[in-house]
Design a protein around this motif. Sequence first.
Motif, short mmCIF file in Angstrom:
data_model
loop_
_atom_site.label_atom_id
_atom_site.label_comp_id
_atom_site.label_asym_id
_atom_site.label_seq_id
_atom_site.Cartn_x
_atom_site.Cartn_y
_atom_site.Cartn_z
N VAL A 1 1.13 -11.59 3.63
CA VAL A 1 2.41 -12.19 4.05
C VAL A 1 2.23 -13.68 4.31
O VAL A 1 3.03 -14.51 3.85
CB VAL A 1 2.95 -11.48 5.31
N ARG A 2 1.17 -14.02 5.01
CA ARG A 2 0.92 -15.43 5.32
C ARG A 2 0.68 -16.26 4.05
O ARG A 2 1.18 -17.38 3.93
CB ARG A 2 -0.29 -15.54 6.25
N ALA A 3 -0.03 -15.68 3.08
CA ALA A 3 -0.31 -16.40 1.84
C ALA A 3 0.98 -16.70 1.07
O ALA A 3 1.16 -17.81 0.54
CB ALA A 3 -1.27 -15.60 0.97
N PHE A 4 1.89 -15.74 1.02
CA PHE A 4 3.15 -15.98 0.32
C PHE A 4 4.00 -17.00 1.08
O PHE A 4 4.66 -17.86 0.45
CB PHE A 4 3.91 -14.67 0.13
N GLY B 1 0.81 -1.21 0.00
CA GLY B 1 0.00 0.00 0.00
C GLY B 1 0.84 1.25 0.00
O GLY B 1 2.08 1.21 0.06
N ARG B 2 0.18 2.39 -0.05
CA ARG B 2 0.89 3.66 -0.07
C ARG B 2 1.65 3.90 1.22
O ARG B 2 2.57 4.72 1.27
CB ARG B 2 -0.10 4.80 -0.32
N ASP B 3 1.28 3.20 2.28
CA ASP B 3 2.00 3.32 3.55
C ASP B 3 3.21 2.41 3.62
O ASP B 3 3.91 2.36 4.64
CB ASP B 3 1.06 3.02 4.73
N GLY B 4 3.48 1.67 2.53
CA GLY B 4 4.63 0.77 2.49
C GLY B 4 4.41 -0.55 3.19
O GLY B 4 5.35 -1.34 3.34
N LYS B 5 3.18 -0.83 3.60
CA LYS B 5 2.89 -2.04 4.36
C LYS B 5 2.30 -3.14 3.49
O LYS B 5 1.58 -2.88 2.53
CB LYS B 5 1.90 -1.73 5.49
N ILE B 6 2.60 -4.38 3.86
CA ILE B 6 2.00 -5.58 3.28
C ILE B 6 1.13 -6.20 4.37
O ILE B 6 1.59 -6.38 5.49
CB ILE B 6 3.07 -6.59 2.82
N SER B 7 -0.11 -6.52 4.06
CA SER B 7 -1.02 -7.02 5.09
C SER B 7 -0.55 -8.37 5.63
O SER B 7 0.11 -9.15 4.94
CB SER B 7 -2.43 -7.17 4.53
N ALA B 8 -0.92 -8.65 6.87
CA ALA B 8 -0.55 -9.92 7.50
C ALA B 8 -1.10 -11.10 6.71
O ALA B 8 -0.45 -12.14 6.58
CB ALA B 8 -1.07 -9.95 8.94
N ARG B 9 -2.31 -10.93 6.17
CA ARG B 9 -2.91 -12.02 5.39
C ARG B 9 -2.11 -12.30 4.13
O ARG B 9 -1.89 -13.46 3.76
CB ARG B 9 -4.36 -11.65 5.03
#
Length: 267
Positions: free
Chosen positions: A24-27, A14-22
């Motif tokens: 991350v878990r999927a990858f 996202g624009r905030d530079g974050k990747i959601s926990a969901r």
Amino acid sequence: MRLIASDLDGTIIGRDGKISARTVRAFKDAAAAGVEIVFVTGRPPRWLDPLREQIGHEGTVICSNGAVVYDLVRSEVISAKTLPHTNIFQAREIILRLHPRATFAAETTFGFQLEPGFVEQGSVELLDGIEPMLLEQSLTERDAVVKFLARGRDLDPDTFLAEVQDAVSHLVAVTHSAPTVALLEMAQPGINKAVTLAGYASSLNIDPQDVVAFGDMPNDIEMLEWAGHGYAMASGHPEAIGAARYQAPAFADDGVAQILEARLAEL
């Protein structure tokens, strides 16, 4: 599904530079299942910290819209397709005739060079001590340029792309990935995300039909068309959506994670 190829910004970041926990878990679940993962981005190597810090990715990243293949573990450029300086200067001259207020920058294999006015005062680049100079003055024979950038002032991004692409396509490959900024990204003719991803997949003996790809912007179109299962984000650019065979839910709904979870359940 043997290989996942994912864009970053607007797709999983996202624009905030974050990747959601969901996400991350999927990858991580995909990696644990033995699926190869490669990230394919317009970002330069120096902007890959979210992959290291949030996903813990330890593989290959295809950067700069396919111009650079980068080893994230060793922090090393594996290969680079560079743009001749003569092409850069000729394209710059043509763009200035079309839009005299345009400003320019160049990504090299080891850094970033920008002209006065390309970024705002207080930007990360200026804070990092990069001194704005005309590219004719700053580029040397040793500078291997992998991406040439042009920024238009008060222009529609898609209109800027169409005008410039028609004028300089004999010199550079032109695309864009910023949804609200007239910022063009130019590379060696014939280079895009799909070309480099195809070579990477071939090196692993993986057929396009076994590749699941995700993207959201015009610089992802060739990749989404090449992959057997190319997913455009529902929140993405209309041209990307129109080019892809499939559509993933919107970025805000963890669209990539939703598709990966469903596909992993089928393995």
